[in-house]
Design a protein around this motif. Structure first.
Motif, PDB file in Angstrom:
ATOM      1  N   GLY A 100      -0.926 -12.987  -3.923  1.00 51.87           N
ATOM      2  CA  GLY A 100      -0.528 -14.039  -3.006  1.00 51.87           C
ATOM      3  C   GLY A 100       0.564 -13.580  -2.053  1.00 51.87           C
ATOM      4  O   GLY A 100       1.307 -12.632  -2.329  1.00 51.87           O
ATOM      5  N   GLY A 101       0.656 -14.248  -0.914  1.00 44.44           N
ATOM      6  CA  GLY A 101       1.733 -13.974   0.027  1.00 44.44           C
ATOM      7  C   GLY A 101       1.585 -12.690   0.809  1.00 44.44           C
ATOM      8  O   GLY A 101       2.571 -12.190   1.371  1.00 44.44           O
ATOM      9  N   VAL A 102       0.385 -12.150   0.857  1.00 43.20           N
ATOM     10  CA  VAL A 102       0.115 -10.929   1.623  1.00 43.20           C
ATOM     11  C   VAL A 102      -1.206 -11.093   2.363  1.00 43.20           C
ATOM     12  O   VAL A 102      -2.033 -11.924   2.011  1.00 43.20           O
ATOM     13  CB  VAL A 102       0.060  -9.673   0.725  1.00 43.20           C
ATOM     14  N   GLY A 103      -1.374 -10.259   3.388  1.00 48.48           N
ATOM     15  CA  GLY A 103      -2.597 -10.333   4.176  1.00 48.48           C
ATOM     16  C   GLY A 103      -2.969  -8.985   4.742  1.00 48.48           C
ATOM     17  O   GLY A 103      -2.928  -7.969   4.038  1.00 48.48           O
ATOM     18  N   ALA A 104      -3.274  -8.964   6.027  1.00 49.10           N
ATOM     19  CA  ALA A 104      -3.769  -7.742   6.665  1.00 49.10           C
ATOM     20  C   ALA A 104      -2.782  -6.590   6.595  1.00 49.10           C
ATOM     21  O   ALA A 104      -3.177  -5.428   6.650  1.00 49.10           O
ATOM     22  CB  ALA A 104      -4.123  -8.034   8.126  1.00 49.10           C
ATOM     23  N   GLY A 105      -1.494  -6.882   6.475  1.00 50.72           N
ATOM     24  CA  GLY A 105      -0.494  -5.821   6.415  1.00 50.72           C
ATOM     25  C   GLY A 105      -0.716  -4.835   5.282  1.00 50.72           C
ATOM     26  O   GLY A 105      -0.422  -3.650   5.416  1.00 50.72           O
ATOM     27  N   ASP A 113       4.079  -6.742   5.390  1.00 50.10           N
ATOM     28  CA  ASP A 113       3.881  -6.589   6.825  1.00 50.10           C
ATOM     29  C   ASP A 113       5.200  -6.480   7.587  1.00 50.10           C
ATOM     30  O   ASP A 113       5.804  -7.480   7.976  1.00 50.10           O
ATOM     31  CB  ASP A 113       3.067  -7.763   7.368  1.00 50.10           C
ATOM     32  N   THR A 114       5.631  -5.246   7.792  1.00 51.02           N
ATOM     33  CA  THR A 114       6.897  -5.004   8.494  1.00 51.02           C
ATOM     34  C   THR A 114       6.780  -5.256   9.992  1.00 51.02           C
ATOM     35  O   THR A 114       7.793  -5.226  10.697  1.00 51.02           O
ATOM     36  CB  THR A 114       7.374  -3.562   8.261  1.00 51.02           C
ATOM     37  N   ARG A 115       5.579  -5.514  10.472  1.00 47.89           N
ATOM     38  CA  ARG A 115       5.439  -5.886  11.887  1.00 47.89           C
ATOM     39  C   ARG A 115       6.020  -7.280  12.110  1.00 47.89           C
ATOM     40  O   ARG A 115       6.567  -7.567  13.176  1.00 47.89           O
ATOM     41  CB  ARG A 115       3.971  -5.838  12.303  1.00 47.89           C
ATOM     42  N   ALA A 116       5.902  -8.140  11.100  1.00 51.03           N
ATOM     43  CA  ALA A 116       6.458  -9.485  11.191  1.00 51.03           C
ATOM     44  C   ALA A 116       7.903  -9.533  10.724  1.00 51.03           C
ATOM     45  O   ALA A 116       8.696 -10.339  11.218  1.00 51.03           O
ATOM     46  CB  ALA A 116       5.617 -10.457  10.351  1.00 51.03           C
ATOM     47  N   LEU A 117       8.245  -8.672   9.784  1.00 54.05           N
ATOM     48  CA  LEU A 117       9.599  -8.648   9.234  1.00 54.05           C
ATOM     49  C   LEU A 117      10.046  -7.193   9.092  1.00 54.05           C
ATOM     50  O   LEU A 117       9.844  -6.572   8.052  1.00 54.05           O
ATOM     51  CB  LEU A 117       9.629  -9.348   7.870  1.00 54.05           C
ATOM     52  N   LEU A 177      -8.595 -12.697  -6.469  1.00 53.64           N
ATOM     53  CA  LEU A 177      -8.396 -13.842  -5.588  1.00 53.64           C
ATOM     54  C   LEU A 177      -7.182 -13.576  -4.713  1.00 53.64           C
ATOM     55  O   LEU A 177      -6.096 -13.277  -5.220  1.00 53.64           O
ATOM     56  CB  LEU A 177      -8.170 -15.113  -6.413  1.00 53.64           C
ATOM     57  N   VAL A 178      -7.358 -13.675  -3.407  1.00 54.92           N
ATOM     58  CA  VAL A 178      -6.263 -13.557  -2.445  1.00 54.92           C
ATOM     59  C   VAL A 178      -5.861 -14.973  -2.035  1.00 54.92           C
ATOM     60  O   VAL A 178      -6.703 -15.765  -1.614  1.00 54.92           O
ATOM     61  CB  VAL A 178      -6.694 -12.755  -1.203  1.00 54.92           C
ATOM     62  N   ILE A 179      -4.568 -15.301  -2.182  1.00 52.55           N
ATOM     63  CA  ILE A 179      -4.054 -16.617  -1.798  1.00 52.55           C
ATOM     64  C   ILE A 179      -2.996 -16.434  -0.720  1.00 52.55           C
ATOM     65  O   ILE A 179      -2.068 -15.629  -0.885  1.00 52.55           O
ATOM     66  CB  ILE A 179      -3.441 -17.382  -2.980  1.00 52.55           C
ATOM     67  N   ALA A 180      -3.108 -17.198   0.361  1.00 49.51           N
ATOM     68  CA  ALA A 180      -2.133 -17.080   1.448  1.00 49.51           C
ATOM     69  C   ALA A 180      -1.798 -18.447   2.017  1.00 49.51           C
ATOM     70  O   ALA A 180      -2.665 -19.324   2.104  1.00 49.51           O
ATOM     71  CB  ALA A 180      -2.688 -16.184   2.561  1.00 49.51           C
ATOM     72  N   GLY A 181      -0.532 -18.621   2.400  1.00 51.75           N
ATOM     73  CA  GLY A 181      -0.127 -19.823   3.103  1.00 51.75           C
ATOM     74  C   GLY A 181      -0.632 -19.788   4.537  1.00 51.75           C
ATOM     75  O   GLY A 181      -0.604 -18.734   5.182  1.00 51.75           O
ATOM     76  N   PRO A 185       3.865 -15.871   8.084  1.00 54.83           N
ATOM     77  CA  PRO A 185       3.797 -14.739   9.012  1.00 54.83           C
ATOM     78  C   PRO A 185       3.643 -13.394   8.317  1.00 54.83           C
ATOM     79  O   PRO A 185       3.266 -12.413   8.946  1.00 54.83           O
ATOM     80  CB  PRO A 185       5.137 -14.819   9.757  1.00 54.83           C
ATOM     81  N   LEU A 186       3.914 -13.355   7.015  1.00 55.27           N
ATOM     82  CA  LEU A 186       3.759 -12.112   6.263  1.00 55.27           C
ATOM     83  C   LEU A 186       2.384 -12.002   5.619  1.00 55.27           C
ATOM     84  O   LEU A 186       2.085 -11.001   4.963  1.00 55.27           O
ATOM     85  CB  LEU A 186       4.845 -12.000   5.183  1.00 55.27           C
ATOM     86  N   ALA A 187       1.561 -13.024   5.796  1.00 58.25           N
ATOM     87  CA  ALA A 187       0.220 -13.010   5.200  1.00 58.25           C
ATOM     88  C   ALA A 187      -0.834 -13.370   6.244  1.00 58.25           C
ATOM     89  O   ALA A 187      -1.816 -14.055   5.932  1.00 58.25           O
ATOM     90  CB  ALA A 187       0.152 -13.965   4.019  1.00 58.25           C
TER      91      ALA A 187
END
Length: 229
Positions: A100-105, A113-117, A177-181, A185-187
């Motif tokens: 959870g809390g991760v995505g394409a980064g 995802d250091t592009r967002a943070l 299972l991938v869970i994202a909000g 912005p980090l996911a």
């Protein structure tokens, strides 16, 4: 079931307080949480050489060895998701995995995802004498660190050592299972991550990086997914 928290948080903040541990134990599951090095009740060295998600993944595999379980369900959030992916790759003991809390980064930059943070913003936020000077994108992590009484120097040391290498996603054999909000912005673009893990599913919940984990849909998604196997 083993749970790994995110950056700055600990097992209580990420998993107990939102009701996830209570839900899983109410369903009869044995639940184990690990406080990563630099966090919670674990040791807090200030040397970046002691950190990084690869090192934490080694700690996590050591915990699985200690538990001696033949089958484990594993969940990780944010930093813990990266750690869990690294630990689960090639480890057939992990039969179900939630990240959870991760995505394409994870796919595109090899970790959070250091592009967002940007890492520099995180380190500056954690080491600033005056919280009022902290950049907006990192203010939430500084506020959380202060709220939980974290060792900010230890957290900054980990931030300097975060994982930046191709992730072994095709080696993950667990049902995932991938869970994202939906406002995290980090996911962003979590489907990119789900598509990169063999057979993975995607579930979104309302919220940003710090609030999605408290959404009731987050809890029910994890509990329901784990109940399947």
């Amino acid at each position: 079931m083993v749970l790994h928290h995110g950056f700055v948080a600990d097992t209580f903040v990420n998993w107990v307080a939102p009701g996830i541990v209570g839900e899983l134990t109410a369903r009869g599951h044995r639940v184990v949480g690990i406080d990563a090095r630099g966090h919670g009740r674990s040791g807090k060295p200030h040397d970046p050489a002691a950190y990084g998600e690869s090192v934490m993944a080694r700690d996590l595999r050591g915990l699985l060895d200690l538990l001696g379980a033949e089958r484990v369900h594993l969940a990780g959030y944010s930093m813990g998701a990266v750690v869990s992916l690294l630990a689960a790759a090639g480890d057939e003991r992990v039969t179900r995995l939630v990240v959870g809390g991760v995505g394409a980064g994870v796919v595109e930059v090899g970790g959070l995802d250091t592009r967002a943070l940007p890492t520099g913003s995180v380190i500056a936020a954690l080491t600033a004498e005056d919280p009022a000077t902290v950049a907006a994108e990192a203010a939430g992590f500084r506020a959380l660190a202060d709220a939980v009484g974290a060792d900010r120097a230890a957290l900054a040391a980990h931030a300097a050592a975060i994982h930046r290498a191709p992730m072994p996603l095709t080696e993950v054999t667990a049902s995932t299972l991938v869970i994202a909000g939906d406002e995290d912005p980090l996911a962003v673009r979590p489907a990119v991550l789900a598509d990169a893990i063999p057979g993975a599913r995607l579930h979104t919940v309302p919220g940003d990086h710090l609030t999605a984990v408290r959404d009731p849909g987050f809890v029910s998604a994890i509990a329901g997914f784990f109940a399947e196997g």
